[in-house]
Write an enzyme that holds these catalytic residues in place. Structure first.
Site, PDB file in Angstrom:
ATOM      1  N   LYS A   1       2.776 -31.377 -25.514  1.00 20.55           N
ATOM      2  CA  LYS A   1       3.832 -32.379 -24.915  1.00 20.55           C
ATOM      3  C   LYS A   1       4.124 -32.809 -26.469  1.00 20.55           C
ATOM      4  O   LYS A   1       5.688 -32.952 -26.437  1.00 20.55           O
ATOM      5  CB  LYS A   1       3.204 -33.237 -24.425  1.00 20.55           C
TER       6      LYS A   1
ATOM      7  N   SER B   1      -1.985 -30.182 -22.745  1.00 22.22           N
ATOM      8  CA  SER B   1      -1.027 -31.261 -23.102  1.00 22.22           C
ATOM      9  C   SER B   1      -0.790 -31.935 -24.414  1.00 22.22           C
ATOM     10  O   SER B   1       0.472 -32.703 -24.837  1.00 22.22           O
ATOM     11  CB  SER B   1      -1.595 -32.504 -21.631  1.00 22.22           C
TER      12      SER B   1
ATOM     13  N   TYR C   1       7.001 -25.385 -19.217  1.00 19.01           N
ATOM     14  CA  TYR C   1       5.529 -25.718 -19.511  1.00 19.01           C
ATOM     15  C   TYR C   1       4.015 -24.734 -19.252  1.00 19.01           C
ATOM     16  O   TYR C   1       3.748 -25.583 -20.036  1.00 19.01           O
ATOM     17  CB  TYR C   1       6.274 -26.752 -17.996  1.00 19.01           C
TER      18      TYR C   1
ATOM     19  N   VAL D   1      -6.471 -31.815 -21.417  1.00 16.14           N
ATOM     20  CA  VAL D   1      -7.691 -30.896 -20.788  1.00 16.14           C
ATOM     21  C   VAL D   1      -8.570 -29.461 -21.593  1.00 16.14           C
ATOM     22  O   VAL D   1      -9.562 -29.115 -20.327  1.00 16.14           O
ATOM     23  CB  VAL D   1      -7.332 -30.551 -19.307  1.00 16.14           C
TER      24      VAL D   1
ATOM     25  N   TYR E   1      -2.900 -40.643 -21.235  1.00 14.93           N
ATOM     26  CA  TYR E   1      -3.148 -41.459 -19.641  1.00 14.93           C
ATOM     27  C   TYR E   1      -3.574 -42.466 -19.385  1.00 14.93           C
ATOM     28  O   TYR E   1      -3.473 -43.603 -20.013  1.00 14.93           O
ATOM     29  CB  TYR E   1      -3.698 -40.235 -19.090  1.00 14.93           C
TER      30      TYR E   1
HETATM   31  N1  GLU Z   1      -1.660 -27.697 -17.690  1.00 12.05           N
HETATM   32  C1  GLU Z   1      -2.188 -29.209 -17.145  1.00 12.05           C
HETATM   33  C2  GLU Z   1      -1.840 -29.572 -16.556  1.00 12.05           C
HETATM   34  O1  GLU Z   1      -0.335 -29.542 -15.911  1.00 12.05           O
HETATM   35  C3  GLU Z   1      -1.840 -30.400 -18.628  1.00 12.05           C
HETATM   36  C4  GLU Z   1      -2.700 -31.052 -18.570  1.00 12.05           C
HETATM   37  C5  GLU Z   1      -3.161 -31.885 -19.154  1.00 12.05           C
HETATM   38  O2  GLU Z   1      -4.092 -31.162 -20.964  1.00 12.05           O
HETATM   39  O3  GLU Z   1      -4.155 -33.207 -19.835  1.00 12.05           O
HETATM   40  O4  GLU Z   1      -2.158 -30.067 -15.376  1.00 12.05           O
END
Ligand code: GLU
Length: 309
Positions: A67, A64, A191, A261, A243
């Site tokens: 992003k 993530s 994505y 993650v 988050y």
């Molecule tokens: N590719 C992961 C997902 O979409 C990213 C989530 C993350 O890194 O927090 O679940």
């Protein structure tokens, strides 16, 4: 003047007995294979000095954290119009929650929760085939890092494509609300590949240096965004970058940051440095357990918190 290398060395030494703490993400099978007993930390200062400890040269799945780069790309394409598609408020929910999407008519709370990032990927995809958009993302990150060796790990992207049921649900849900313009498989193709970008702590800290330096990378001279845009991306990272753990991260670390993650965290000390830390074991809210601890130690020892020393 703080001796940054000595600060990093002391953090590494103190955390040594804890390396391996936390639980690696296992909902993406390819990530479940990663050895949790790894830890890397890099700091790149706005005057171009690089400080590293541990496994800072080992590539990991940035997930993530991508992003942040995608938001930068999407803002470059559609400017402030992006905010018709995605909000700017913390969600207070977990990264892949679908709950608010229904209440808020398919407009995700912010670009850093999965739903918001999928909407951002849809914007980056406009006018391209998925393959071209993925190529554009990779070229952009290589340009930011000034490093042609940055890659996308196709195995990770494939693994997530096979198990990303919740992301398919989020994308389909937004498509029903007309907040996704392209076929869901195409958007998620972009994505999942952006999430599968594989970078070292050092590459990541270099790639994000523009956010610490008013939008331009002082090491390359590349101007990436305006100072105002850099400030605003930092504001979003501070409020939404972790988050439902964003408040806690601000409380303990006090720096804009974005977690993934894969166990990475990218953070910015505005006007001073960009920072990347990686340790694959995650805490309960899905952020790197030791990564967050290391950043708390770094902020405390340097006085870099944006809320004061
Ligand atoms: N590719 C992961 C997902 O979409 C990213 C989530 C993350 O890194 O927090 O679940």
């Amino acid at each position: 003047m703080t001796d940054l290398q000595a600060v990093l060395d002391s953090i590494y030494t103190e955390l040594q007995p804890r390396i391996g703490e936390g639980k690696v993400a296992d909902y993406i099978p390819e990530l479940a294979k990663i050895d949790p007993a790894q830890f890397g930390l890099s700091v790149v200062t706005v005057d171009g000095k690089v400080y590293s400890v541990g496994d800072a040269a080992v590539p990991f799945s940035i997930q993530s954290i991508s992003k942040v780069f995608m938001l930068t790309l999407a803002l470059g394409k559609v400017g402030e119009g992006l905010w018709k598609r995605v909000g700017r408020e913390p969600s207070g929910n977990s990264f892949n929650s679908i709950v608010q999407l229904e209440q808020e008519a398919g407009i995700p709370r912010n670009p850093f929760i999965n739903a918001g990032a999928i909407a951002v990927a849809d914007v980056v995809l406009a006018g391209h085939e998925p393959r071209e958009a993925i190529g554009e993302v990779l070229r952009f990150v290589r340009y930011l890092a000034d490093d042609e060796t940055v890659t996308i790990d196709d195995k990770v992207a494939k693994s997530e494509t096979q198990t990303g049921y919740r992301n398919f649900a989020l994308a389909n849900f937004m498509r029903a609300y007309k907040n996704i313009d392209h076929p869901v498989e195409h958007v998620l193709g972009v994505y999942f590949h952006q999430c599968a970008l594989s970078m070292t702590c050092e590459q990541l800290a270099r790639a994000g240096l523009f956010l610490a330096a008013r939008g331009a990378n002082p090491m390359t001279g590349h101007s990436v965004v305006s100072p105002k845009r850099a400030r605003r991306i930092n504001a979003l990272m501070l409020t939404c970058g972790h988050y439902d753990g964003s408040g806690d991260f601000a409380y303990h670390v006090g720096l804009p940051g974005k977690s993934g993650v894969g166990g990475g965290i990218f953070a910015v000390a505005p006007g001073i440095a960009s920072i990347a830390v990686w340790s694959p074991g995650l805490n309960k809210v899905g952020n790197s357990q030791l990564g967050a601890v290391a950043l708390e130690m770094l902020a405390a020892r340097t006085g870099w918190s944006v809320f004061g020393d």
